[in-house]
Scaffold this motif. Sequence first.
Motif, PDB file in Angstrom:
ATOM      1  N   GLU B 183      36.274  37.475  32.601  1.00  0.00           N
ATOM      2  CA  GLU B 183      37.158  38.283  31.748  1.00  0.00           C
ATOM      3  C   GLU B 183      38.457  38.638  32.466  1.00  0.00           C
ATOM      4  O   GLU B 183      39.498  38.794  31.835  1.00  0.00           O
ATOM      5  CB  GLU B 183      36.443  39.562  31.290  1.00  0.00           C
ATOM      6  CG  GLU B 183      35.456  39.298  30.168  1.00  0.00           C
ATOM      7  CD  GLU B 183      34.969  40.568  29.475  1.00  0.00           C
ATOM      8  OE1 GLU B 183      35.200  41.669  30.015  1.00  0.00           O
ATOM      9  OE2 GLU B 183      34.360  40.453  28.412  1.00  0.00           O
ATOM     10  N   LEU B 184      38.392  38.766  33.795  1.00  0.00           N
ATOM     11  CA  LEU B 184      39.614  39.060  34.553  1.00  0.00           C
ATOM     12  C   LEU B 184      40.608  37.914  34.436  1.00  0.00           C
ATOM     13  O   LEU B 184      41.812  38.125  34.284  1.00  0.00           O
ATOM     14  CB  LEU B 184      39.281  39.296  36.026  1.00  0.00           C
ATOM     15  CG  LEU B 184      38.691  40.656  36.368  1.00  0.00           C
ATOM     16  CD1 LEU B 184      38.304  40.693  37.838  1.00  0.00           C
ATOM     17  CD2 LEU B 184      39.692  41.741  36.069  1.00  0.00           C
ATOM     18  N   ARG B 186      40.720  35.789  32.009  1.00  0.00           N
ATOM     19  CA  ARG B 186      41.206  35.755  30.629  1.00  0.00           C
ATOM     20  C   ARG B 186      42.254  36.838  30.403  1.00  0.00           C
ATOM     21  O   ARG B 186      43.264  36.596  29.728  1.00  0.00           O
ATOM     22  CB  ARG B 186      40.039  35.947  29.672  1.00  0.00           C
ATOM     23  CG  ARG B 186      38.983  34.872  29.865  1.00  0.00           C
ATOM     24  CD  ARG B 186      37.983  34.864  28.757  1.00  0.00           C
ATOM     25  NE  ARG B 186      37.678  33.488  28.405  1.00  0.00           N
ATOM     26  CZ  ARG B 186      36.964  33.123  27.366  1.00  0.00           C
ATOM     27  NH1 ARG B 186      36.495  34.031  26.553  1.00  0.00           N
ATOM     28  NH2 ARG B 186      36.734  31.864  27.114  1.00  0.00           N
ATOM     29  N   ALA B 187      42.004  38.003  30.954  1.00  0.00           N
ATOM     30  CA  ALA B 187      42.988  39.084  30.814  1.00  0.00           C
ATOM     31  C   ALA B 187      44.317  38.651  31.429  1.00  0.00           C
ATOM     32  O   ALA B 187      45.384  38.872  30.855  1.00  0.00           O
ATOM     33  CB  ALA B 187      42.470  40.355  31.482  1.00  0.00           C
ATOM     34  N   ALA B 188      44.243  37.999  32.580  1.00  0.00           N
ATOM     35  CA  ALA B 188      45.467  37.562  33.246  1.00  0.00           C
ATOM     36  C   ALA B 188      46.157  36.471  32.433  1.00  0.00           C
ATOM     37  O   ALA B 188      47.388  36.429  32.371  1.00  0.00           O
ATOM     38  CB  ALA B 188      45.138  37.052  34.644  1.00  0.00           C
ATOM     39  N   GLN B 189      45.363  35.612  31.800  1.00  0.00           N
ATOM     40  CA  GLN B 189      45.964  34.585  30.942  1.00  0.00           C
ATOM     41  C   GLN B 189      46.740  35.233  29.802  1.00  0.00           C
ATOM     42  O   GLN B 189      47.850  34.820  29.478  1.00  0.00           O
ATOM     43  CB  GLN B 189      44.863  33.718  30.326  1.00  0.00           C
ATOM     44  CG  GLN B 189      44.449  32.547  31.169  1.00  0.00           C
ATOM     45  CD  GLN B 189      43.347  31.781  30.481  1.00  0.00           C
ATOM     46  OE1 GLN B 189      42.187  32.178  30.502  1.00  0.00           O
ATOM     47  NE2 GLN B 189      43.700  30.692  29.834  1.00  0.00           N
ATOM     48  N   ASP B 191      47.965  38.148  29.824  1.00  0.00           N
ATOM     49  CA  ASP B 191      49.130  38.800  30.428  1.00  0.00           C
ATOM     50  C   ASP B 191      50.216  37.794  30.800  1.00  0.00           C
ATOM     51  O   ASP B 191      51.292  38.187  31.230  1.00  0.00           O
ATOM     52  CB  ASP B 191      48.714  39.583  31.683  1.00  0.00           C
ATOM     53  CG  ASP B 191      48.288  41.007  31.339  1.00  0.00           C
ATOM     54  OD1 ASP B 191      48.625  41.468  30.238  1.00  0.00           O
ATOM     55  OD2 ASP B 191      47.629  41.654  32.178  1.00  0.00           O
ATOM     56  N   GLY B 192      49.897  36.521  30.688  1.00  0.00           N
ATOM     57  CA  GLY B 192      50.939  35.520  30.909  1.00  0.00           C
ATOM     58  C   GLY B 192      50.962  34.925  32.305  1.00  0.00           C
ATOM     59  O   GLY B 192      51.909  34.242  32.672  1.00  0.00           O
ATOM     60  N   ALA B 193      49.921  35.170  33.098  1.00  0.00           N
ATOM     61  CA  ALA B 193      49.885  34.589  34.432  1.00  0.00           C
ATOM     62  C   ALA B 193      49.445  33.126  34.343  1.00  0.00           C
ATOM     63  O   ALA B 193      48.576  32.789  33.544  1.00  0.00           O
ATOM     64  CB  ALA B 193      48.920  35.372  35.320  1.00  0.00           C
ATOM     65  N   GLN B 197      49.374  31.687  39.701  1.00  0.00           N
ATOM     66  CA  GLN B 197      49.550  33.146  39.748  1.00  0.00           C
ATOM     67  C   GLN B 197      48.200  33.846  39.674  1.00  0.00           C
ATOM     68  O   GLN B 197      47.958  34.822  40.380  1.00  0.00           O
ATOM     69  CB  GLN B 197      50.441  33.602  38.594  1.00  0.00           C
ATOM     70  CG  GLN B 197      51.919  33.440  38.910  1.00  0.00           C
ATOM     71  CD  GLN B 197      52.790  33.665  37.693  1.00  0.00           C
ATOM     72  OE1 GLN B 197      52.416  33.306  36.581  1.00  0.00           O
ATOM     73  NE2 GLN B 197      53.940  34.245  37.909  1.00  0.00           N
ATOM     74  N   ARG B 201      47.255  36.106  42.726  1.00  0.00           N
ATOM     75  CA  ARG B 201      47.354  37.537  42.448  1.00  0.00           C
ATOM     76  C   ARG B 201      46.011  38.177  42.094  1.00  0.00           C
ATOM     77  O   ARG B 201      45.824  39.375  42.283  1.00  0.00           O
ATOM     78  CB  ARG B 201      48.340  37.786  41.295  1.00  0.00           C
ATOM     79  CG  ARG B 201      49.763  37.300  41.534  1.00  0.00           C
ATOM     80  CD  ARG B 201      50.517  38.214  42.487  1.00  0.00           C
ATOM     81  NE  ARG B 201      50.577  39.587  42.048  1.00  0.00           N
ATOM     82  CZ  ARG B 201      51.538  40.103  41.295  1.00  0.00           C
ATOM     83  NH1 ARG B 201      52.538  39.347  40.921  1.00  0.00           N
ATOM     84  NH2 ARG B 201      51.514  41.366  40.932  1.00  0.00           N
ATOM     85  N   ILE B 202      45.092  37.393  41.514  1.00  0.00           N
ATOM     86  CA  ILE B 202      43.839  37.990  41.038  1.00  0.00           C
ATOM     87  C   ILE B 202      42.645  37.545  41.885  1.00  0.00           C
ATOM     88  O   ILE B 202      41.864  38.370  42.347  1.00  0.00           O
ATOM     89  CB  ILE B 202      43.570  37.612  39.558  1.00  0.00           C
ATOM     90  CG1 ILE B 202      44.811  37.803  38.704  1.00  0.00           C
ATOM     91  CG2 ILE B 202      42.372  38.370  39.001  1.00  0.00           C
ATOM     92  CD1 ILE B 202      45.230  39.222  38.472  1.00  0.00           C
ATOM     93  N   PRO B 205      43.005  37.991  46.331  1.00  0.00           N
ATOM     94  CA  PRO B 205      42.912  39.352  46.880  1.00  0.00           C
ATOM     95  C   PRO B 205      41.500  39.930  46.817  1.00  0.00           C
ATOM     96  O   PRO B 205      41.175  40.856  47.540  1.00  0.00           O
ATOM     97  CB  PRO B 205      43.861  40.162  45.989  1.00  0.00           C
ATOM     98  CG  PRO B 205      44.795  39.174  45.415  1.00  0.00           C
ATOM     99  CD  PRO B 205      44.014  37.910  45.257  1.00  0.00           C
ATOM    100  N   SER B 206      40.654  39.393  45.959  1.00  0.00           N
ATOM    101  CA  SER B 206      39.280  39.896  45.866  1.00  0.00           C
ATOM    102  C   SER B 206      38.301  39.027  46.630  1.00  0.00           C
ATOM    103  O   SER B 206      37.101  39.129  46.434  1.00  0.00           O
ATOM    104  CB  SER B 206      38.853  39.955  44.395  1.00  0.00           C
ATOM    105  OG  SER B 206      39.733  40.757  43.674  1.00  0.00           O
TER     106      SER B 206
END
Lengths: 370, 293
Positions: B183-184, B186-189, B191-193, B197, B201-202, B205-206
């Motif tokens: 889901e992270l 998908r959320a970034a998609q 958001d246009g990443a 990216q 960015r996602i 870092p994790s």
Amino acid sequence: MGFLDINNVTKSYGAVEVLHKVDIQVDEGEFLVLVGPSGCGKSTLLNMIAGLEGISSGEIAIKDRVVNNITPSKRNIAMVFQSYALYPNMTVGQNITFGLEMQGTPKPERDKAMAEVASLLQIENLLDRKPGQLSGGQRQRVAMGRALVRDPDVFLFDEPLSNLDAKLRVDMRTEIKKLHQKLGTTIVYVTHDQIEAMTLSTRIAVMYDGYVQQLGTPKEIYDTPANIFVATFMGSPAMNVLPAQLIEMNGAIHAEVAGADGPKHLRIEDAPDAYGNYVGKSVMLGIRPEAITDPEGADRNAKNIQSLANQVTVTEPAGADTFVTMSLGGKDCVARMRADAEANPGQPFEFAVNMDKAVLFDPQTEARLA
Amino acid sequence: MAVASSDTAIRSSNVTRTFIYLFLLLFALFYLMPLGIMLVNSLKPLSEITSGGMIAMPNEWTIEPWLSAWSTAQIGVEPTGLRPYFINSIAMAVPAVAISTVAGALNGYVLTKWHFQGATWIFGLLLFSCFIPFQIVLIPMARILGLLEIAGTTYGLILVHVVYGIGFSTLYFRNYYAAFPTELVRAAQIDGAGFFQIFWRIMLPSSGPIIAVCCIWQFTNIWNDFLFGASFASGDAAPMTVALNNLVNSSTGERPYNVHFAGAIMAAGPTLLVYIVAGRYFVRGLMAGSVKG
Ligand SMILES: Nc1ncnc2c1ncn2[C@@H]1O[C@H](COP(=O)(O)OP(=O)(O)O)[C@@H](O)[C@H]1O
Ligand SMILES: [Mg+2]
């Protein structure tokens, strides 16, 4: 043409079709709820609107622009996920503005938009925290903030409240409704919770097994369910659906159901023409629990209250109401009564049945007779 | 009564505890003994080793063997010490670890978050590469390095280790990212990443714990490798392991054990250091990936 058009959309995974010809038009400012049991295809449909899943056939249009081949970020939608999907490595503020940053919005504008949303959702004091340091309700707000900040044409929610505890869920439900009333945005909201569907929506699409079973206002869905599935899925406790026989007696159509001590007859007034074809045949009689009461508790405005003497099998006091069960048509039939109705297990009782609210279903097709 | 019994419980648990610690201490000593002996002997003059036992503490402490091993000892034909080879190993291991880790992370990201036809097959083949014995690929690899004209160089070794490392690093990252919420992404998609990216960015870092695991694993393997080093990069480009072997074999006359010990510790040092610095992530990262997927 509506604001969001879902025209004959299907979805297949390989040879398996999981969504069959879904056809829904949503007007601007509507709050459409997709409700149905787990696995019925709600999320799949929502993801297709979002652009996260491809469309196997049919067309989806937002503001008259077909979006089938447009990437999610270019559809001008925003989505709130079940798990909130907050980026764990970013602060709340960065989470909210990430979308704007990706679109190349300059920093001062981003900060302004963030401040507006934060004050709307009252999360100003959380902006510098990481998602891991927030409670469930706060995360929920941040997730909504991330959606709001983009000022999209359509909001998509996928079971946004299902990870919250019961109390918070009710509070957030009210907040979402308030937010919708205040902002007048178009929302498509997925849930498996029929109470959420009833309370939030302006219209409901009840889904089962990849089909939209019924599309209508909450009242239409509740009072005139299209079929037995919709009737029993919406409402709690579920509608009683009892095997019955339609007979002609004293010049009126009656439903004959088996009581604890012999057949009971419930007169039907203003019967639709369709009922005539079923005289002498089996039908399924649907009565909501709140349409069966004690005589004093019956709805005063009802035109056709039928009295029904039957034996009580169980009583379940639930505070405000008492649920009284009897055996009818060979099944347990639940009545919802005032707390002080004097029904006792094992005793006969005089039930009052509001037949205005009764519906009939074909036992084979399970569709409502009308 | 209650007081008495709980008192006994505490006392007996103390006794048990003491035994456990003694036991662990014994094992620790047992495992540390070889390292201790190496260290002690690397700080003695050679005469003390040849005349007396190896166990005794030095009468005269000296770092001469270390200096010799580092910069003057005979390695093969040249008296260069281990220093150039240490640098070779660093120049080989650092890029090889970095490249194979980044490639593994990208592979894991694509395999778990961007479904495509044949993904399972590709992962299966990558996994299979983890189980191919080194010896089998020696000759084809030599041929390929020859064709690329990087045979006998550090670049050649980097290539070999990257190719060998990608299987493992992909396995690590795929398992880690399988448990990473889709889901992270998908959320970034929404958001246009874009593809990279989202990765930078996602995902990355994790990924701290699994990056640590992957780096430790790759570094240890690559640094300690002898076979590839001996086969593809002898001479000036040889890595530390091969140089250590040459150091031990090329001394004539009386064997300078103290220099050998010092060299061996130097060769083992970097992997020890990596474990000490990043080791606590190791277990954590291994556990994280195994929860799901
Ligand atoms: N990637 C997929 N491959 C195959 N079948 C899928 C896939 N995703 C979902 N499905 C199937 O599609 C149906 C609808 O799923 P979903 O939309 O997630 O249901 P809901 O959100 O209503 O619980 C389910 O039967 C599910 O098994
Ligand atoms: Mg779902």
